[in-house]
Design an enzyme around this catalytic site. Structure first.
Site, PDB file in Angstrom:
ATOM      1  N   THR A 287      -7.467 -14.957  57.079  1.00  0.00           N
ATOM      2  CA  THR A 287      -8.878 -15.040  57.459  1.00  0.00           C
ATOM      3  C   THR A 287      -9.248 -16.486  57.710  1.00  0.00           C
ATOM      4  OG1 THR A 287      -9.534 -15.164  55.169  1.00  0.00           O
ATOM      5  CG2 THR A 287      -9.547 -12.998  56.184  1.00  0.00           C
TER       6      THR A 287
ATOM      7  N   THR B  67      -0.444 -19.015  55.106  1.00  0.00           N
ATOM      8  CA  THR B  67       0.424 -20.195  55.049  1.00  0.00           C
ATOM      9  C   THR B  67       1.773 -19.953  54.367  1.00  0.00           C
ATOM     10  OG1 THR B  67      -0.662 -20.887  53.015  1.00  0.00           O
ATOM     11  CG2 THR B  67      -1.460 -21.845  55.074  1.00  0.00           C
ATOM     12  N   ASP B  68       1.864 -18.891  53.531  1.00  0.00           N
ATOM     13  CA  ASP B  68       3.096 -18.738  52.753  1.00  0.00           C
ATOM     14  C   ASP B  68       4.350 -18.661  53.624  1.00  0.00           C
ATOM     15  OD1 ASP B  68       1.731 -18.940  50.471  1.00  0.00           O
ATOM     16  OD2 ASP B  68       2.303 -16.986  49.637  1.00  0.00           O
TER      17      ASP B  68
ATOM     18  N   LYS C 136       6.623 -25.644  53.915  1.00  0.00           N
ATOM     19  CA  LYS C 136       5.503 -25.711  52.976  1.00  0.00           C
ATOM     20  C   LYS C 136       6.035 -26.332  51.700  1.00  0.00           C
ATOM     21  CE  LYS C 136       1.741 -23.000  50.960  1.00  0.00           C
ATOM     22  NZ  LYS C 136       1.134 -21.683  50.740  1.00  0.00           N
TER      23      LYS C 136
END
Lengths: 635, 436
Positions: B105, B181-182, B260
């Site tokens: 989102t 983002t994971d 990440k």
């Protein structure tokens, strides 16, 4: 008059809790002075499901400023920087808040839900404050009257503002996240002084739990003030209790003035104040008015707003210090723009009659129309003019719902529009916390004595006056006082007055209260008890100790105040009487007072006053009857 | 019966008997007195013993059943009606950007009544939340699917790649993909291979702070991504995320060399072993690395993946049985993340040899993250080479996993597959290693 005006004041007290960590991370709640790191953020209003934005949030965003945050690992971590989710809520913090709820007789909630309250003035890095209701309802008594409690809330404190300029606001993160308990009270009616008493009482009640922090800046009061026929105005950040009545009184007269303006407009049949504006920089380029000249010389602009129907009302001052014109200037100042003057003060602000006439001509203003000049940097003026117009247009509706800040002088100034109700939603990073029956039962057992009973007990047990007992209670040295009274064998009222009155007295003489801590006070009392120094010398000793940075014993020695023998005192007294035989002969017993004064000049701090008086009486008896120093009456 | 989502047990019965639904204003009598508020949903794992009300002040409180006598509906709740904001200004001559949603989102609204957060799905909604966008480009949002990024599979990569490739024919100037983002790095690598040579920029963008909060990093990341998609001079697949803690710069990372590296910070993503592709700041694009592919040219997407690849991390005492288990589960290739220069124990080494002998592909990367594997320095490495384990230079483990899936997806096998793995398709292998 006040009753007729329908003054209602709702008090919210924010009290820091005495727990070892912040509410949602393991950082200690300490103040930091040096900040090795900083970062910069912009907050934007988030939108609600209905497409609406919070008016307060939009106002702050429209300022277009960024926020700079300064932090040190000493007092903050990634949680405060909004770079890591909050850790679970501090159990000690929750218990302290629940205990406050218990003491106030609130209904504790069965499950605590942490909420996010949108605050985008930059004081919270996330753009919201975490807050949770832990108790509903409750009450306490003040001078026989009952004051209702609306809610008890556990929340995190905001970041500490360091300063602001036209580009950014600067905040320190040391205070962000510190645990506070907020107690919101039912609105009370009546005199401003009553509000002060209620706050004082509640403050004592909170301290009685032993779970709240002490010292300056650990308690803060917000007020919701309204008059009949007006809207509720929120006043934030009253730091000192004694300012409360003044702030309430200022709001009363300010709101009364605004209602008065609305009435005057109604009488004139004006329902709507319409405004128009234009750039008048060229028209006033040569003006000698300071505000105009300053703006123009810095390459800025001057805009003029014409507000129909407000002529004469901007400078109207029914009570000292409150005018509609001031309100308009405050709206501009909240947006970092200081240059606002209006037609009721043109002359005083150095505008000539010709200039005023030229402005009126240019704006097509009739005699009912007020003119308002907004001067400053072009970008700021364009941003502020619509806000000033909007505020002027609100005049017919009286008191607008606003959030205002309390000033140090007990006035209030405009901060932003009041937030709407659509600004609270669940903090999904924290799980709901159940408050079990076991916890409730334990808190009920731990609930302290009502503070009034604690004060009465002090009065009875130590034969203190109510005033002195209250002072001891308020100074939160009850424990130390009781221990000293038991240990030193001195008069309890003397110990109490040294602990609670002396520091304030010394402060008036220029010795900072912080320099006279419990340590030196205890040492000085011990010196009196040990006969090392006389009671009367304590102010001088403590002053010297604070000023020279030496121990109490060193101060006694350096002042040459070591207590002298009775023999020495007798000799001094005898000498004084010997010098004043004429006075003794003329005035007999009435010579006692002047002679006592003279003897004390030499003996102050060295000998106890009561010993000097006893020996002087004996000496006078001798001098009068010639019975010699073997006489027995010590007076 | 009305909606009572999340409620169960005694709480559900109490509310059902009262005829209450979520959003209704209800009054509950308790031992202490009456509490009035709006009924809000209960979380999935909440117990059946509490009713949650939103008070007029906006606070939620949970009330336990034991003290509750009775619930009464005072007024039925109205569904909040969203008044859609005005459509974005008709911007003529602006570049066209396709924004593909995958479930993250990146822009959302909050239902303050129930606490629900819903994503912006139309151009108008997006524009009302991030108004800057309509000044940069004519954006067309499209919600492709809604999954948490950890549930992303090679099938999702294929759908994304196909849609982005189609955008070239539709004359979009660039594509922006909003993504959790994971696994953003994995998807970026997948698209880098599937869309190698794409003539327009494809920017994956995420946020580390959810978009419902005023401090979200989403708007700035989105503005930067749309700007580069619209007017960047280069093409290819990139990840756009905050460069630091501040809301002032956004970094663009090449799609095969991004990782990440922090669980929660805004600047969690780093380019490994290569400089940043570009930096977006207050004045627009402030820096663009040399040698990025220019826009234009022809290309043929290769959007297929074969998911039968395992990524194993070697650790001291790792049983060789884990390699056997991988083989038995049908895996055709194994990427093993070795220690240091690319080492594993003798036991694991022999198992890998058996796997290769049986027709499997085995590739070596390093768990050091930075640097290059080298199987020639120590005997252990030479043994691995001998049994057929292929070293992958400085390729990131996650990129190697995705690349192996892609290589198998092209239909290549055996030496053909090994050759493709060793060649530099989308910047995943660098020839020289630099300090830092």
């Amino acid at each position: 008059m006040r009753d007729k005006e329908g003054l209602l004041v709702g008090l919210e007290i924010h009290q820091q809790l005495a727990i070892p960590t912040k509410l949602f991370c393991a950082c200690p709640p300490v103040k930091t002075d040096e900040f090795p790191y900083h970062f910069e953020r912009r907050l934007r209003p988030s939108q609600s499901e209905t497409g609406r934005l919070d008016p307060a949030a939009v106002f702050e965003y429209a300022k277009g400023r960024s926020n700079r945050y300064y932090w040190s690992p000493e007092s903050a971590c990634l949680v405060e920087a909004d770079e890591e989710p909050p850790h679970p809520m501090s159990g000690a913090g929750l218990e302290a808040a629940l205990l406050v709820g218990t003491v106030l007789g609130s209904q504790l909630v069965d499950e605590v839900h942490v909420m996010r309250k949108i605050v985008i003035d930059g004081s919270n890095t996330g753009g919201f404050q975490r807050t949770a209701v832990v108790g509903l309802g409750g009450s306490f008594e003040v001078n026989g009257g009952r004051v209702g409690v609306q809610s008890v809330t556990l929340e995190e404190d905001a970041a500490r503002i360091l300063g602001e300029d036209s580009e950014s606001r600067h905040f320190a993160l040391d205070r962000l996240g510190v645990a506070l308990v907020e107690v919101s009270l039912d609105p009370v009616r009546g005199a401003p002084e009553h509000v002060g008493e209620v706050a004082l009482h509640l403050g004592r009640l909170l301290r009685s739990t032993g779970r709240v922090a002490r010292g300056l800046g650990t308690i803060r009061q917000d007020l919701n003030v309204s008059l009949a026929g007006g809207k509720v105005v929120e006043v934030k950040g009253v730091q000192k209790l004694n300012l409360l009545p003044r702030v309430v009184e200022y709001e009363r007269k300010r709101q009364s003035m605004l209602i008065g303006v609305a009435e005057k407009l109604r009488e004139k049949g004006i329902r709507k104040v319409s405004c128009r504006h234009r750039d008048v920089t060229s028209l006033l380029g040569a003006s000698s008015s300071g505000v105009v000249r300053r703006a123009v010389s810095e390459g800025g602009v001057v805009h003029c707003i014409a507000a129909d129907g407000l002529a004469g009302l901007l400078g109207w001052e029914p009570e000292p210090g409150v005018r509609l014109g001031k309100e308009l200037a405050e709206v501009a100042r909240a947006n970092s723009l200081g240059g606002v003057i209006h037609s009721d003060e043109f002359e005083r602000q150095g505008l000539t009659g010709a200039e005023a006439a030229a402005l009126a001509g240019a704006m097509g203003a009739d005699h009912e129309c007020a003119l308002i000049l907004v001067a400053g940097r072009s970008e700021a003026v364009s941003r502020v003019v619509p806000l000033v117009e909007a505020r002027a247009a609100e005049a017919p509706s009286g008191v607008p719902p606003e959030t205002r800040a309390a000033t140090d002088s007990g006035e209030t100034r405009y901060m932003r529009p009041r937030p709407g109700s659509q600004r609270m939603y669940p903090e999904t990073d924290i799980q709901d916390i159940e408050v079990g029956d076991e916890v409730r039962r334990r808190l009920e057992r731990e609930a302290p004595l009502p503070w009034t009973e604690s004060v009465e007990r002090l009065q009875r047990a130590f034969t203190l006056s109510r005033d002195l007992a209250l002072k001891v209670y308020d100074s939160e040295t009850t424990g130390e006082f009781e221990a000293l009274a038991a240990r030193l064998g001195l008069e309890p009222s003397f110990i109490a007055s040294v602990l609670v009155d002396l520091p304030a007295r010394l402060e008036r003489e220029g010795v900072p209260e912080s320099a006279v801590g419990l340590g030196p006070l205890t040492a000085s009392l011990e010196a009196v008890a040990a006969g090392k120094v006389a009671k009367e010398a304590l102010p001088e000793v403590l002053k010297a100790s604070a000023e020279k940075g030496v121990t109490v014993d060193q101060a006694i020695r350096s002042l040459g105040l070591g207590v002298v023998t009775e023999e020495y005192v007798s000799r001094v007294v005898r000498e004084v009487v010997g010098r004043q035989t004429k006075l003794v002969a003329e005035r007999g017993e009435d010579a006692f007072s002047p002679l006592m004064g003279e003897a004390m000049k030499e003996l102050r701090g060295k000998a106890d006053g009561s010993m000097v008086a006893r020996l002087l009486r004996r000496e006078l008896g001798l001098a009068r009857s010639g019975e010699g120093s073997t006489g027995q009456n010590g007076g | 019966m009305g909606d009572l989502s999340g409620y169960k047990g005694g709480a559900l019965r109490l509310l059902r008997d009262a005829g209450a639904s979520i959003g209704d204003v209800i009054e509950i009598r308790t031992d202490f007195g009456t509490v009035t508020g709006t009924l809000v949903p209960r979380y999935l794992y909440g117990d059946g013993e509490h009713v949650v009300l939103k008070l007029k002040s906006g606070y939620n409180v949970g009330l336990g059943l034991s003290g509750l006598a009775k619930a009464k509906v005072l007024s039925k709740g109205e569904k909040p009606s969203f008044s859609p904001p005005a459509s974005p200004r008709a911007a003529k001559g602006l570049p066209r950007v396709l924004i593909l949603g995958t479930g993250g989102t990146i822009a959302s609204r909050v239902d303050y009544r129930t606490g629900a957060v819903s994503p912006a799905v139309t151009a108008a909604e997006l524009d009302s939340l991030v108004p800057e966008l309509s000044e940069i480009a004519k954006v067309q949002p499209e919600l492709l699917f809604e999954v948490f990024s950890e549930n992303m599979t090679p099938q999702h990569w294929t759908r994304l790649a196909k849609r982005a490739a189609k955008a070239v024919g539709e004359k979009f100037d660039g594509v922006v993909i909003t993504h959790g983002t994971d696994t953003l790095g994995y998807s970026a690598a997948a698209l880098s291979f599937a869309l190698a040579g794409i003539p327009i920029p494809v920017i994956l963008v995420g946020s580390q702070r959810s978009s419902d909060r005023p401090s979200s990093d989403a708007p700035l990341n989105l503005v930067a991504a749309v700007t580069v998609a619209a007017e960047g001079s280069f093409s290819g697949v990139y990840v756009a995320m905050h460069l630091g803690e501040s809301d002032d710069k956004v970094a663009f990372h090449g799609g095969t060399r991004v990782r990440k590296n922090h669980t929660s910070r805004r600047d969690a993503f780093s380019s490994i072993g290569v400089p940043l592709a570009a930096v977006f700041g207050r004045s627009g694009l402030e820096h663009v690395a040399e040698g990025l592919p220019a826009r234009g040219g022809s290309f043929k997407p290769r959007p297929k993946f074969d998911g039968r690849v395992a990524l194993l991390k070697f650790y001291p005492s790792m049983p060789g049985g884990l390699v056997r288990a991988a083989r038995r589960s049908g895996v055709k290739a194994i990427v093993i993340e070795g220690t240091g220069l690319g080492h594993v124990s003798r036991e694991v080494s022999s198992e890998l040899g058996r796997f290769v002998k049986a027709g499997g592909l085995a590739f070596m990367t390093s768990q050091c993250i930075n640097g290059r594997v080298d199987l020639s320095v120590y005997d252990t490495g030479r043994d691995l080479l001998h049994v057929g384990v292929q070293p992958l230079e400085d390729m990131l483990s996650e990129t190697a996993l995705v690349k192996a899936m892609w290589v198998l997806g092209t239909g290549a096998s055996g030496s053909k597959a090994r050759e493709l793995m060793a060649s530099n398709v989308a910047g995943e292998i660098t020839a020289r290693t630099f300090p830092g």
